[in-house]
Each structure stands twice: as C-alpha cells, then as structure tokens.
Design a protein around this motif. Structure first.
Motif, PDB file in Angstrom:
ATOM      1  N   PHE A  61       0.858  -1.210   0.164  1.00 43.78           N
ATOM      2  CA  PHE A  61      -0.037   0.050  -0.035  1.00 43.78           C
ATOM      3  C   PHE A  61       1.034   1.238   0.114  1.00 43.78           C
ATOM      4  CE2 PHE A  61      -3.236  -2.791   2.950  1.00 43.78           C
ATOM      5  CZ  PHE A  61      -3.755  -3.159   1.588  1.00 43.78           C
ATOM      6  N   THR A  62       0.278   2.375  -0.641  1.00 40.00           N
ATOM      7  CA  THR A  62       1.048   3.646  -0.683  1.00 40.00           C
ATOM      8  C   THR A  62       0.753   4.223   0.665  1.00 40.00           C
ATOM      9  OG1 THR A  62      -0.930   4.991  -1.441  1.00 40.00           O
ATOM     10  CG2 THR A  62       0.816   3.933  -3.068  1.00 40.00           C
ATOM     11  N   LYS A  63       1.374   5.288   1.002  1.00 41.64           N
ATOM     12  CA  LYS A  63       1.082   5.921   2.378  1.00 41.64           C
ATOM     13  C   LYS A  63      -0.317   6.486   2.317  1.00 41.64           C
ATOM     14  CE  LYS A  63       5.526   7.713   2.992  1.00 41.64           C
ATOM     15  NZ  LYS A  63       6.460   8.966   2.939  1.00 41.64           N
ATOM     16  N   ARG A  64      -1.006   7.088   1.300  1.00 42.06           N
ATOM     17  CA  ARG A  64      -2.279   7.197   1.403  1.00 42.06           C
ATOM     18  C   ARG A  64      -3.353   6.207   1.405  1.00 42.06           C
ATOM     19  NH1 ARG A  64      -6.522   7.289  -2.122  1.00 42.06           N
ATOM     20  NH2 ARG A  64      -5.411   6.178  -3.692  1.00 42.06           N
ATOM     21  N   GLU A  65      -3.200   5.149   0.759  1.00 44.99           N
ATOM     22  CA  GLU A  65      -3.854   4.025   0.765  1.00 44.99           C
ATOM     23  C   GLU A  65      -4.011   3.333   2.379  1.00 44.99           C
ATOM     24  OE1 GLU A  65      -3.156   2.563  -3.691  1.00 44.99           O
ATOM     25  OE2 GLU A  65      -2.099   1.613  -2.158  1.00 44.99           O
ATOM     26  N   ALA A  66      -2.520   3.185   2.941  1.00 45.52           N
ATOM     27  CA  ALA A  66      -2.495   2.804   4.244  1.00 45.52           C
ATOM     28  C   ALA A  66      -3.363   3.760   5.212  1.00 45.52           C
ATOM     29  CB  ALA A  66      -1.119   2.527   4.785  1.00 45.52           C
ATOM     30  N   ALA A  67      -3.346   5.085   5.019  1.00 44.12           N
ATOM     31  CA  ALA A  67      -3.933   5.852   5.977  1.00 44.12           C
ATOM     32  C   ALA A  67      -5.378   5.951   5.802  1.00 44.12           C
ATOM     33  CB  ALA A  67      -3.528   7.209   5.698  1.00 44.12           C
ATOM     34  N   VAL A  68      -5.866   5.653   4.301  1.00 43.84           N
ATOM     35  CA  VAL A  68      -7.262   5.730   4.320  1.00 43.84           C
ATOM     36  C   VAL A  68      -8.027   4.324   4.965  1.00 43.84           C
ATOM     37  CG1 VAL A  68      -9.059   5.081   2.363  1.00 43.84           C
ATOM     38  CG2 VAL A  68      -7.641   7.056   2.176  1.00 43.84           C
ATOM     39  N   ILE A  69      -7.258   3.245   4.526  1.00 46.83           N
ATOM     40  CA  ILE A  69      -7.696   1.852   5.147  1.00 46.83           C
ATOM     41  C   ILE A  69      -7.636   1.870   6.559  1.00 46.83           C
ATOM     42  CG2 ILE A  69      -7.450  -0.621   5.360  1.00 46.83           C
ATOM     43  CD1 ILE A  69      -5.716  -0.549   2.545  1.00 46.83           C
ATOM     44  N   GLY A  70      -6.638   2.504   7.223  1.00 48.47           N
ATOM     45  CA  GLY A  70      -6.658   2.388   8.866  1.00 48.47           C
ATOM     46  C   GLY A  70      -7.712   3.389   9.501  1.00 48.47           C
TER      47      GLY A  70
END
Length: 453
Positions: free
Chosen positions: A208-217
């Motif tokens: 995951f990218t930083k944005r994707e990980a932050a969105v999922i979390g």
C-alpha cells in the motif's frame, strides 16, 4: 514476461496456497455463533486465553511495557551490539523521540495503575485502570493469536487472489486497491484492531502507498459486530440491533466513500514505505487471463516462494513482539491522557457545544445532552454510550450509539494503534478525521432515527 505467463504450478504449490489460505479465512473471516454472540475463531481463542490468564494479564502487560521502555532507553543511549546488529530489534527499539517519550510515559502510567501510585486521575477505573485492566488484556490476547496467524493471510497468496478479484470494486468506489478488501472484511467480522495490524504489515511490505494505508486504517478499522451489540445494549436498545447495524453500515460506507476524497487523507502522497512490492500486480491483467485466473496465477507464485514452517513461526513471532512492544505502550500513554481529559476536564463538553444548533436543526431531542457525547468518543469508544445511557429519549440514545460506532477513531484503541503502527497519520490528523466522520455520519444516522422512531 512470456515465460512467467506460461509457468505451470505443481499440485504441491496449489495445496501450499489453498490449505493455509482456507485456515486463514476460517480463523479471521468466518462468523461463528459462540455463547449467543456472532464472532470469529481468532476472537474465541483470544477469549479463552484472557479467561485463563485473567488474574495475571495486567501484570504481564506492565512487564512488557516496562521492558519496552528499558530496551528503548538502551537503544538510544548504550546502543548494545545485540540491538545494533539485529535489524528487527533496532527497528523495534530505536524509535523517534516522540515515541521514546510516549514509551516512558506509558511505562510510568502502567506502573502507577498497577500499584495505585500517584494521583487517582491516573489509575482510576475510568482512566488508566480502564486501559490496563480492560483493554490491554484484550490486546495481549488478540496480538498473540492475530500476530501468530497473520502470515496465513499475508504469505500464501490469499491477498493476491482477493486483490485481483475485487480491485474493480475497491478502486472506483473507495480509491483503494483490491488487496484492502481482506483487511476490511477482517475488521468487520472480527475486530478493528486486527484490521489495523494487517494494514500496517501490508504497508511495511510495500503493498500500500502512504495514502492507501492511511485511508484503510481510518475508514475500515470498523467496530466488530459483537462490540456493536454491546454498545446498543448499553443504551437499552438491544431489540433494535438490526436497524441499528444497518444504519451503522450505510453511514460507515458513505463515510468511506467521501473521506478519502477530501483532506487530510486526499493529500497523503501515493508513495511507498520502502519500495513497491514488484511481485504483485492487480491492475494490469495480461492478455489471455481474466480476474480470477490472473489472481490465481499470482497467488500460486506467492505460495511457491514460501520458505516453510520455520519461517512462518519466525514471521509470526516478530509480529507478536512488534504489536506487544510497539503498540501497547502508545495505547497506554495516549489512551490514559485522553481519558484523563475526558473524565476530569470539560474540554470535550466545550468541543461539543458547536453541535448543539446542528442537532436542534435536525430536531434531535435533548440536543444539549447529546452534544456532550459527540466528541468524547475520541477518547474512548464506550464513553458516549455510558454518558448517553441516562438520556430519556430513545431516538437520541439510538443516535448516540450509532454515531459512536461510525466514528472509528478512538484514542484508547484504534487511534492509539494507528499512532503506534507504521501507518503515516498524526494525532491532529486523526482528530480532524474523527470530526469529519462525525459530520458525515451524523445526518445519515439522524435521518434513519427519524424513520425508525
């Protein structure tokens, strides 16, 4: 490329993919009725361990948190060879200064609570006591089993198959790769904490990218079905569980569609933690393949690279230590501070005042009392339903319970876990996202409440 596409996989590779993956799905994603509750096997195992070690878990967690502090102090000062030469230990203990301070604070709070030293506001049953005696024992058990068995989901090809199959849904709707679907389902059926841990591991692996990980979390670490039932029961409306959970699901999905498209989540860079994992591609399906066959091909490739049982247990053991020592001290430190603010200051009441005219506009009965519960959930997920349980209006109690579940970012649990993980979100970003989730889900919940009542 042609050689890769033509590669045939053996029956052994198929079973290397299939057996661990099926076991992983069973443990993390299969709903089971147990003691009149719907839960998942990993949560049942955790419950057994908690029951067996109930009298010792606060002491065990205090020891883990204190050892973490000692290891961090050594890594920062003496720098012993055993830590310097081992990449895992160095990453675990040589943390940025802000986490160094948080670990010292977490250890001080844990010891103070265990021995009831210092001011009562630190060790009372509504602040540090709530964390050390209620939450941390749960996290100890969940981290042990989830950490040990996470490789079943991560290392044998299941993510590759699910990711390729579901990318056409997750990308356009939630701006996320199909891989994220496994973490979403794990959270929903099991526990939001497991979803955060899974997402953090995938982020570290370059999936995951930083944005994707932050969105999922922050959007998919949902409260489990079991805990949702606890919340609605606390406000005396257990008979309305089905409409309550439907309301929570719809509001949560709408928030998950909107929030990734606005700051701060939309401004997160699409860059990777280390480097992108180049052995997986869910977006570009080669000619001659469909979503299922390409997903299976990638899953089998992943399974064929597995290094056996020993590697499985080493990987699981590292996960457990990373969770126990990386996350527990942060939860203890930040959770205790947030609960002290909630219990002993009017800060959250002040923060709730701007919601009064909004609630009155939406014709919510007892708007002032309801406003005091809307922001306090940032400290702990259970506080809104505890404070709101005495409100007379059933509609208002329903709204409080529903909003508290959709807010997701609680410093005593998911918020603390996110800050303790590698997922790139700051405290202030979490608070902004918490308020955004409240503003997005509140009108949906109120509309549903007007229909139901």
């Amino acid at each position: 490329m042609e050689q890769v596409l033509q590669k045939k996989h053996s029956l052994k590779t198929f079973f290397t993919f299939m057996l661990p993956s099926v076991l992983g799905v069973f443990l993390f994603m299969t709903p089971i009725s147990y003691k009149d509750e719907i839960t998942i096997p990993i949560a049942i195992l955790s419950g057994w361990l908690q029951e067996g070690l109930a009298d010792f878990l606060p002491q065990i967690m205090t020891i883990i948190i204190v050892l973490t502090m000692i290891g961090t102090i050594l890594a920062k000062t003496v720098r012993p060879e055993i830590i310097e030469r081992n990449l895992f230990l160095k990453t675990l203990f040589n943390v940025p200064m802000i986490w160094f301070i948080a670990r010292i604070l977490g250890a001080a709070f844990a010891v103070a609570v265990l021995f009831q030293w210092g001011p009562e506001m630190i060790w009372s049953e509504n602040t540090g006591g709530l964390l050390l005696y209620d939450l941390l024992p749960v996290l100890f058990a969940i981290f042990l089993f989830a950490g040990l068995f996470l490789p079943l989901l991560l290392n044998f090809g299941l993510l590759e198959l699910f990711g390729t199959l579901l990318t056409k849904v997750m990308r356009p709707v939630f701006t996320l790769p199909g891989l994220s679907s496994v973490g979403c389902m794990t959270s929903w059926l099991g526990d939001g904490t497991i979803g955060v841990l899974l997402t953090s591991k995938q982020y570290e692996q370059g999936l995951f990218t930083k944005r994707e990980a932050a969105v999922i979390g922050t959007s998919f670490s949902v409260v489990s079905i079991t805990f949702s039932l606890v919340i609605i029961s606390q406000v005396g409306l257990a008979h309305l569980f089905v409409p309550f959970y439907l309301t929570v699901t719809v509001a949560g999905l709408i928030a998950a569609i909107i929030l990734p498209r606005i700051p701060p989540l939309s401004r997160k860079p699409d860059t990777f933690h280390t480097e992108r994992a180049d052995d997986y591609n869910e977006d570009d399906i080669p000619t001659g393949y469909n979503s299922f066959t390409w997903g299976m091909h990638q899953a089998m490739d992943k399974a064929s690279r597995n290094r056996g049982v020993n590697d499985f247990f080493v990987s699981g053991g590292k996960n457990i230590l990373d969770m126990w020592m990386g996350v527990a001290p942060i939860v203890m430190a930040l959770g205790t501070l947030a609960l002290i603010v909630a219990e002993y200051t009017p800060v959250f009441q002040w923060l709730g005042v701007p919601f009064i005219p909004l609630l009155e506009l939406m014709q919510v009965p007892e708007a002032k009392a309801a406003s005091e519960t809307l922001v306090v959930g940032f400290a702990d997920m259970f506080l809104p339903s505890v404070i709101g349980a005495n409100i007379e209006s059933e509609m208002t109690r329903f709204i409080i319970a529903s909003v508290s579940v959709t807010q997701l970012i609680y410093m005593s649990e998911v918020g603390g876990l996110l800050l303790g993980s590698k997922i790139p979100v700051s405290f202030w970003e979490l608070f902004i996202i918490f308020l955004q989730r409240t503003l997005v889900t509140l009108p949906i919940v109120v509309l549903a409440a007007h229909i139901i009542f």
